[in-house]
Design an enzyme around this catalytic site. Sequence first.
Site, short mmCIF file in Angstrom:
data_model
loop_
_atom_site.label_atom_id
_atom_site.label_comp_id
_atom_site.label_asym_id
_atom_site.label_seq_id
_atom_site.Cartn_x
_atom_site.Cartn_y
_atom_site.Cartn_z
N TYR A 147 85.62 9.01 35.51
CA TYR A 147 85.77 9.25 36.95
C TYR A 147 86.56 8.11 37.56
O TYR A 147 86.26 6.94 37.31
CB TYR A 147 84.38 9.35 37.59
CG TYR A 147 84.40 9.63 39.09
CD1 TYR A 147 84.89 10.83 39.57
CD2 TYR A 147 83.92 8.69 39.99
CE1 TYR A 147 84.91 11.09 40.94
CE2 TYR A 147 83.93 8.95 41.36
CZ TYR A 147 84.43 10.15 41.82
OH TYR A 147 84.44 10.41 43.18
N ASP A 242 89.96 1.03 34.75
CA ASP A 242 89.15 1.28 35.93
C ASP A 242 87.83 0.55 35.72
O ASP A 242 86.94 1.03 35.03
CB ASP A 242 88.92 2.78 36.13
CG ASP A 242 88.09 3.06 37.38
OD1 ASP A 242 87.44 2.11 37.88
OD2 ASP A 242 88.08 4.21 37.84
N LYS A 270 82.47 -1.23 43.78
CA LYS A 270 81.03 -1.45 43.58
C LYS A 270 80.64 -2.94 43.66
O LYS A 270 80.62 -3.46 44.76
CB LYS A 270 80.58 -0.75 42.29
CG LYS A 270 80.85 0.77 42.43
CD LYS A 270 80.23 1.68 41.44
CE LYS A 270 80.42 3.11 41.91
NZ LYS A 270 81.13 3.99 41.02
C1 LIG Z 1 82.30 4.95 41.57
C2 LIG Z 1 83.59 4.96 40.81
C3 LIG Z 1 84.82 5.16 41.43
C4 LIG Z 1 84.93 5.57 42.87
O1 LIG Z 1 84.46 4.59 43.72
P1 LIG Z 1 83.98 5.01 45.21
O2 LIG Z 1 83.71 3.69 45.86
O3 LIG Z 1 82.77 5.87 45.02
O4 LIG Z 1 85.10 5.76 45.83
C5 LIG Z 1 85.97 5.02 40.68
N1 LIG Z 1 85.91 4.70 39.38
C6 LIG Z 1 84.75 4.50 38.74
C7 LIG Z 1 84.75 4.12 37.29
C8 LIG Z 1 83.54 4.64 39.43
O5 LIG Z 1 82.38 4.51 38.78
#
Ligand SMILES: *Cc1c(COP(=O)(O)O)cnc(C)c1O
Length: 433
Positions: A147, A242, A270
């Site tokens: 994601y 990511d 995060k």
């Molecule tokens: C949570 C997440 C996102 C998106 O971040 P948001 O602050 O929810 O938009 C992108 N990449 C990874 C790996 C994530 O876990």
Amino acid sequence: MSARDHTRSDKLFAEASGLMPGGVSSPVRAFSAVGSHPFFVERASGATITDVDGNQYIDLVQSWGALLFGHAHPEIVRAVADAAARGTSFGTPSELEVEMARTVVGMIPNVERVRFVSSGTEAGMSAARLARGATGRTKLLKFTGCYHGHADALLVQAGSGVATLGIPGTPGVTDGATADTITCEYNDLDEVRSVVEPFSDQVAAILVEPVAANMGLVVPNDGYLEGLRAIADEIGALLVFDEVITGFRLAAGGAQERFQVRADIVLLGKIIGGGLPVGAIAGSAELLDQFAPTGPIYQAGTLSGNPVAMAAGLTNLQMIQADPGIYDRVQERARSLVRGLIDAADHAATVPLYAAAIGGLAGFFFSEDEIINYSQAAATSEETYAKFFRGMLERGVYLPPSRFEALFIGDAHTEDHVDHIVHAAADVFATLR
Ligand SMILES: *Cc1c(COP(=O)(O)O)cnc(C)c1O
């Protein structure tokens, strides 16, 4: 065990459902995959969260990984209050951004510049634009079950809530927006090689979660990240890590430090915000200076670098820097939890359990075999997970409400918490078939 009272949560959920889609501001918070509905939180402190009916839970979600030092850590609360008193938003540069940028550049390897945004989604969409703009190429390669936020081009075969809700392709995302997104199964280098072959001069970036944590927890095979680095170099594509979850969670320098593999662009989110909305795109000066105003690639945000969010994030990062033992501690705790769960499941002998831990991440699947990709994760039983989730919640343990999410272990979790969780799990395993 007497059933917990959920009267006020139930009432709020009914009201919320008439005002917000599904009663929630983000779909992962709905408990639809676990056959229930969410509790509403009154307050949280350290490892525990308390709902509006007074029920307490040991929280293994920790705001989806945004918290490393637990809820409402006094140092972060103080930093937020102090910053807010000086003004909540300036729309002009502040010294806090400089300190924050210096700290991020100092902690994350191979990074000279950072652009702050307000979420991981913004980091992902901006990185896609930067990679395409910088290479003059169009295609993005991502992995099933990873994601990268909800930007159109990246919302293909996505993990997290998309997987949880079983949404195939998302209505509203045009074929055009995803026509240049290629997907491969995680942990399979041969597939990447054969899939990119016909397009090798068109791939702008390979985007990957270096440890996949949005399909449950799936760790990379030995040599996998090195292999992606080699393929990216061969075809002239950028490698984007990511690290919205892995950044500041596997090590102070994230997955690059932990696995000793270099990324061209690092996405952060995060933990970087210490519980406030912060995201970032980081990389070399040559790449990042292609963003406006130095370069032609447009990217902007009214609240980017917000002083209150910067204060929370900076304090959080300084707490990490002041505590070199933190990653060994949280990993030991995560491993202890995983060992306890495996022993309890073995003893109950009702369901098979596979579990893993790395850094401040843990995860488990009801499976005989090791899980190395999304297809395998998706083949595990949703119903068994749902029963386990509900049993644990009833015993005061809040797990992620989906088997496609990881467990987040932070500095606030103690061995006593682990004991409580393992005892609860032993009880619940005994009731599973
Ligand atoms: C949570 C997440 C996102 C998106 O971040 P948001 O602050 O929810 O938009 C992108 N990449 C990874 C790996 C994530 O876990």
